[in-house]
Motif scaffolding. Sequence first.
Motif, PDB file in Angstrom:
ATOM      1  N   ASP A   1       0.798  -1.218   0.000  1.00 17.44           N
ATOM      2  CA  ASP A   1       0.000   0.000   0.000  1.00 17.44           C
ATOM      3  C   ASP A   1       0.835   1.275   0.000  1.00 17.44           C
ATOM      4  O   ASP A   1       0.292   2.385  -0.056  1.00 17.44           O
ATOM      5  CB  ASP A   1      -0.963   0.016   1.184  1.00 17.44           C
ATOM      6  CG  ASP A   1      -0.260  -0.025   2.546  1.00 17.44           C
ATOM      7  OD1 ASP A   1       0.983  -0.004   2.574  1.00 17.44           O
ATOM      8  OD2 ASP A   1      -0.971  -0.096   3.568  1.00 17.44           O
ATOM      9  N   GLY A   2       2.181   1.141   0.064  1.00 15.81           N
ATOM     10  CA  GLY A   2       3.052   2.310   0.012  1.00 15.81           C
ATOM     11  C   GLY A   2       2.994   3.196   1.223  1.00 15.81           C
ATOM     12  O   GLY A   2       3.417   4.349   1.168  1.00 15.81           O
ATOM     13  N   VAL A   3       2.502   2.674   2.351  1.00 17.18           N
ATOM     14  CA  VAL A   3       2.378   3.474   3.570  1.00 17.18           C
ATOM     15  C   VAL A   3       3.602   3.260   4.452  1.00 17.18           C
ATOM     16  O   VAL A   3       3.889   2.126   4.841  1.00 17.18           O
ATOM     17  CB  VAL A   3       1.106   3.097   4.355  1.00 17.18           C
ATOM     18  CG1 VAL A   3       1.035   3.867   5.673  1.00 17.18           C
ATOM     19  CG2 VAL A   3      -0.126   3.367   3.508  1.00 17.18           C
ATOM     20  N   PRO A   4       4.366   4.322   4.769  1.00 18.87           N
ATOM     21  CA  PRO A   4       5.525   4.143   5.651  1.00 18.87           C
ATOM     22  C   PRO A   4       5.087   3.882   7.085  1.00 18.87           C
ATOM     23  O   PRO A   4       4.045   4.377   7.527  1.00 18.87           O
ATOM     24  CB  PRO A   4       6.270   5.476   5.528  1.00 18.87           C
ATOM     25  CG  PRO A   4       5.215   6.460   5.139  1.00 18.87           C
ATOM     26  CD  PRO A   4       4.215   5.708   4.304  1.00 18.87           C
ATOM     27  N   PHE A   5       5.885   3.086   7.793  1.00 19.09           N
ATOM     28  CA  PHE A   5       5.638   2.781   9.210  1.00 19.09           C
ATOM     29  C   PHE A   5       4.254   2.151   9.421  1.00 19.09           C
ATOM     30  O   PHE A   5       3.592   2.385  10.424  1.00 19.09           O
ATOM     31  CB  PHE A   5       5.800   4.035  10.079  1.00 19.09           C
ATOM     32  CG  PHE A   5       7.042   4.802   9.783  1.00 19.09           C
ATOM     33  CD1 PHE A   5       8.293   4.233  10.006  1.00 19.09           C
ATOM     34  CD2 PHE A   5       6.981   6.075   9.246  1.00 19.09           C
ATOM     35  CE1 PHE A   5       9.452   4.927   9.710  1.00 19.09           C
ATOM     36  CE2 PHE A   5       8.149   6.780   8.945  1.00 19.09           C
ATOM     37  CZ  PHE A   5       9.381   6.199   9.175  1.00 19.09           C
ATOM     38  N   ASP A   6       3.822   1.353   8.429  1.00 22.12           N
ATOM     39  CA  ASP A   6       2.539   0.670   8.501  1.00 22.12           C
ATOM     40  C   ASP A   6       2.671  -0.535   9.433  1.00 22.12           C
ATOM     41  O   ASP A   6       3.486  -1.426   9.177  1.00 22.12           O
ATOM     42  CB  ASP A   6       2.149   0.200   7.095  1.00 22.12           C
ATOM     43  CG  ASP A   6       0.767  -0.422   7.034  1.00 22.12           C
ATOM     44  OD1 ASP A   6       0.206  -0.688   8.107  1.00 22.12           O
ATOM     45  OD2 ASP A   6       0.280  -0.651   5.910  1.00 22.12           O
ATOM     46  N   PRO A   7       1.889  -0.603  10.534  1.00 19.53           N
ATOM     47  CA  PRO A   7       1.990  -1.755  11.449  1.00 19.53           C
ATOM     48  C   PRO A   7       1.778  -3.089  10.753  1.00 19.53           C
ATOM     49  O   PRO A   7       2.315  -4.113  11.190  1.00 19.53           O
ATOM     50  CB  PRO A   7       0.892  -1.481  12.484  1.00 19.53           C
ATOM     51  CG  PRO A   7       0.698   0.009  12.439  1.00 19.53           C
ATOM     52  CD  PRO A   7       0.914   0.393  11.014  1.00 19.53           C
ATOM     53  N   ASP A   8       1.012  -3.095   9.660  1.00 19.69           N
ATOM     54  CA  ASP A   8       0.776  -4.340   8.942  1.00 19.69           C
ATOM     55  C   ASP A   8       2.044  -4.884   8.295  1.00 19.69           C
ATOM     56  O   ASP A   8       2.108  -6.062   7.950  1.00 19.69           O
ATOM     57  CB  ASP A   8      -0.282  -4.128   7.854  1.00 19.69           C
ATOM     58  CG  ASP A   8      -1.654  -3.806   8.435  1.00 19.69           C
ATOM     59  OD1 ASP A   8      -1.879  -4.158   9.614  1.00 19.69           O
ATOM     60  OD2 ASP A   8      -2.468  -3.203   7.724  1.00 19.69           O
ATOM     61  N   ASP A   9       3.028  -4.014   8.102  1.00 16.57           N
ATOM     62  CA  ASP A   9       4.267  -4.428   7.435  1.00 16.57           C
ATOM     63  C   ASP A   9       5.401  -4.723   8.418  1.00 16.57           C
ATOM     64  O   ASP A   9       6.449  -5.240   8.011  1.00 16.57           O
ATOM     65  CB  ASP A   9       4.736  -3.338   6.466  1.00 16.57           C
ATOM     66  CG  ASP A   9       3.720  -3.071   5.370  1.00 16.57           C
ATOM     67  OD1 ASP A   9       3.089  -4.037   4.915  1.00 16.57           O
ATOM     68  OD2 ASP A   9       3.559  -1.898   4.985  1.00 16.57           O
ATOM     69  N   LEU A  10       5.247  -4.376   9.676  1.00 15.01           N
ATOM     70  CA  LEU A  10       6.314  -4.545  10.664  1.00 15.01           C
ATOM     71  C   LEU A  10       6.195  -5.940  11.270  1.00 15.01           C
ATOM     72  O   LEU A  10       5.615  -6.139  12.333  1.00 15.01           O
ATOM     73  CB  LEU A  10       6.218  -3.458  11.734  1.00 15.01           C
ATOM     74  CG  LEU A  10       6.254  -2.014  11.202  1.00 15.01           C
ATOM     75  CD1 LEU A  10       6.091  -1.020  12.337  1.00 15.01           C
ATOM     76  CD2 LEU A  10       7.547  -1.757  10.439  1.00 15.01           C
ATOM     77  N   ASP A  11       6.776  -6.933  10.549  1.00 15.93           N
ATOM     78  CA  ASP A  11       6.601  -8.331  10.945  1.00 15.93           C
ATOM     79  C   ASP A  11       7.816  -8.919  11.645  1.00 15.93           C
ATOM     80  O   ASP A  11       7.840 -10.106  11.952  1.00 15.93           O
ATOM     81  CB  ASP A  11       6.271  -9.178   9.720  1.00 15.93           C
ATOM     82  CG  ASP A  11       7.380  -9.173   8.664  1.00 15.93           C
ATOM     83  OD1 ASP A  11       8.300  -8.324   8.782  1.00 15.93           O
ATOM     84  OD2 ASP A  11       7.327  -9.993   7.745  1.00 15.93           O
ATOM     85  N   GLY A  12       8.858  -8.093  11.880  1.00 10.19           N
ATOM     86  CA  GLY A  12      10.045  -8.594  12.561  1.00 10.19           C
ATOM     87  C   GLY A  12      10.932  -9.469  11.704  1.00 10.19           C
ATOM     88  O   GLY A  12      11.797 -10.177  12.229  1.00 10.19           O
TER      89      GLY A  12
END
Length: 810
Positions: free
Chosen positions: A229-240
Motif C-alpha cells: 500500500d506504500g504506507v511508511p511505518f505501517d503496522p501491517d508491514d512490521l513483521d520482525g
Amino acid sequence: MTRRPRRRIAAAGGCVIRRGVSCAVLVLALVPARGAALDPRLAAALDAASRDARLPVLVRLALPAPGTGAARAVVEARARAAFAEALGRLRPRLAALAASDDAPRAPVASWTAGVLAAELTPAAIESLAADPAVAAISLDPPRAALLPETRPGPAGGQTWRGRLDLPEEDHSGGVAAGVRRIGAPDVWDRLGLTGRGVVVAVVDSGVCPRHPGIAGRLWVNPAEDLDGDGVPFDPDDLDGVDQDGNGLVDDLAGWDFADNDPFPDDASGHGSHVAGIVAGGPTDGFRAGVAPGARVMALRVPGSTLRQADVFRALDYAAGMGADVVNLSLGWRAEWGPDRAAWRRAADTLHALGIVVVAAAGNEGWGREPVNVRTPADVPGVLAVGATGPADRPAVFSSRGPVAWPEFPYPPGLAKPDLAAPGIDARSHALCDGLADESGTSMAAPHVSGAVALLREADPRLAPDEIAALLARTAADVGPAGPDRETGAGRLDALAAAQAVAPRYAIESWRIDDAGGGDGDGVGEPGERPALEVRLVRTAGEPADRVRARLVVLDGPADVVVPEAHWGHLEPGRPASPDRPFVLAIDGSCGARIRLAVDVVDASGRRSRLPLVLRTGRPVAAELFADDFEQDRGWSVVSDARAGAFVRERPRATRLGGRPANPGDDAGGAGHAWVTGNGAARALDDDLDAGTTAIVSPVLDPRGFVSLELSWAWWFARRGRPGWPVAEGLVAEVSLDGGASWLPLDAAGRDDPAWRRRRADLTALVDPPPAVLQVRFRAAAADGEGDGDDVLIEAGVDEVRLRGVRAVCE
C-alpha cells in the motif's frame, strides 16, 4: 593507569610527531615501520593511551578504484566483491583479534567507503597497521558534523538578513522564496516535472513522518511493504523479518543509524527542514519543496555528534537500496582530520553507480582556503553548494574555496563550491508541524538536490558528471563575472537546467510491421527488414509545426534503411502517427538488444532525443536450470574450512541455547539439501569452523535469455560472540567467466535459523548474454574449533532455480 611507552613515528615529510604537534594541515599520513599509514591525530592518541584504552578508528582497506561504465547492478556487485575480497585477506588477523582481549567493540563496515570502523585497543591498531591489506588507519571521534542553523549573533538575536541589510524574503504566493527564485514552480507548471520516480536519500537527523508536507513523500521499501500500500511505518508491514536480506529488520522507510531501528524520527528539526526543501508538499497551502514528486529516503544519523562511520553506513544503504541522489547537509572541518581518502572512495563509488552526491559547503566563511570547505563537499565529484541571500548576494558565512588534493595542488587548487543556492531565511518544515525560517548551507544544498531530482525525471540517463556540467552551465552568474570562490558557477537556476534537457515529446507507442520485409509475425528477427512505426505525443508547450524525426542506431545489430519520418502539426497531449514509418535492417543473433534514438525537431529548432530499445525475437518464458538436490546434478564443493564443509544430505537437526542450529528438513519439508557439517548430535561439534566452504553449480549456457532471475532457499544460523562484519556469513554469488571472478548477489550475516526464500535479478548481468554462467553459495567462519573459541556457524542451501525470458526466432 598504565601508560604505553612513548613512540616517535616518522611522517612522510620527514618531521617527527610528538604529542600536541602536527606536521600538516591537509593530508599527511604517518608511516610506521611497515604496513598501513597512521594519521597524526591517531599517532598522538596512541602515544597518550593506556594499554586497555579503546580508540574509535577507521581502518581503510587497500582496494582498487571502483569500476565504471557498466550497469548499476554490475558496478555494485563488483564493488561489494572487491571489499569482501580485501576483507577476506584480513580475516585471519581479525579472527585472532576477536578471540583475544583486544576484540573490537562496535565493529561496522562500509563497502562504499572501503573501511572498517570499531573501537580498538592500541595493540589491535598496531596489529592491523602491520597487515598489507590495510592502507591507513585514522581516528574517528564524534564531531558536531551536522551543520546547524547559522546566526550572526546570540540565539534570538538579529537574523542574517537583518545584519546584512538584505530585503525581506518574499514567501508570499504560497511558495518558499528560494524555491521560487530558482524557478521550480515554472518547472512544475510549464514542463510538468516534479521529480516523479526519483529517490533522494537525506542523510541527516531524520524526518518527522507526521508532518503533513512530508507524510506522503517518504520512500517506501517495496521488499518490506508486505501489503503493497506504500504506507511508511505501517503496522501491517512490521513483521520482525528481514524481508530483503539487507541485514536490517523492517526497514520500511529508511533506517535510524543512531538508534539502530527502522524509525528515523527527527528530534532536532534539522533533517525535517532539509527534507522539506527537497520534496515538501503543501503545508496549509504553502509549498516548501523543490521536487514535490520525489521521494525522500530518510536515513538518520546521530544529531548532536556523529562519526564518519555513521554516514558511511548510511551511504551503503542509499547505494544498495536504489537512491538516485544523496543530500549531505553535514561535513567535517579540516582541523578535525577527516579521512578524506575514504570520503573520496565513497564519492567515487556512488558516482560509478550513477548517484549524484550533493553536500553543504560549510558555514565557516571567515576561514582561510584551501581548508575552508568542509568534507565531503571538498571531494572531487561531489556537488558542493554555497549559500546566497534574498538579493542573490553570497552569504558571508558560506565557506569558500578552493581546496587542495594531490592532483590539484594549491595554489590554484580545485575550485569549490560548485554552485550556490538560497540559504538565508529558507522557509521549510518545522519538525512535525508548521514552517520555520532557517539559514545555512544546510538549507542551500537541498535546493540543489531537489533540482537534480527534477533533471533525473526529465532524463534518467543523465550521468552525475553531465548533471554537474548542466547545473554549472545554466547557473545565474550572481558574483564576479565567471566562476568565483563564493558561489562557484553561480546561483542555481532549476528552470534553465530543466529546459535544457526536458523533452517536449514522448513516444506514446511503437510497433513492428514485418509483413513486407519478413515473415509477418509482428516481431523483428535477424535477416528481416521491418517497418517501425512510432507514435509521438507533444508533452508540453504550445502546438508545434513541422515536427520531424530521424532514427539513429546507438548500439546493436541493425542499420537504418529509411531514417526519416514526419508528423507535421502536433497538438499537446494528442498522439499521432507519422506520414511513413522508419525501416530497419536487422542482423545478429536472436534476442539481441538494439538501442535506438528518435531525434525529434520542430519549427522552433529545439531538439529532443527519445530512447527506444528493441529486442529481436519473440519473448517466451523459459527455465535455464532447476535443482532441488534430490539427485546429483553436478555441483562441486570447494572448502578450506577445518570442519563443517558442505554436504548433500538429509539435514539432521541440532539446537544450541534452545534455538535451532542445523535444520531438521530441507526447504520443502522432506528431502535433501546442501548443509554444513550435519554429522554430529551436538551443535558445536560439526558446524563450520575456521574457513570457507562453497558449493559451485555446473557450467550453464544463458545465451538466448533476455532476462534471468535466480531463486533459492537458504538457512543461516550464527551464535556466539560478535565478529567483524562480513567475516562470517553466507553469500550467493555468480560468475560469468568460468569461475575466475565472482559477483555477490545477496548475503546473510545475522542469526536467522529458518529456511528463507530469496531472489536475485540477473538481467543486467546477462545483457549481452555471456557464454557461461555459474552460481556459488559460500559460507565463511572466522572462529576456531575449541569450545572457548567456537562460534556456531551453520548454513543450508536448497531449491535453486534459474528462470527468465528467452527470445525465439522463427
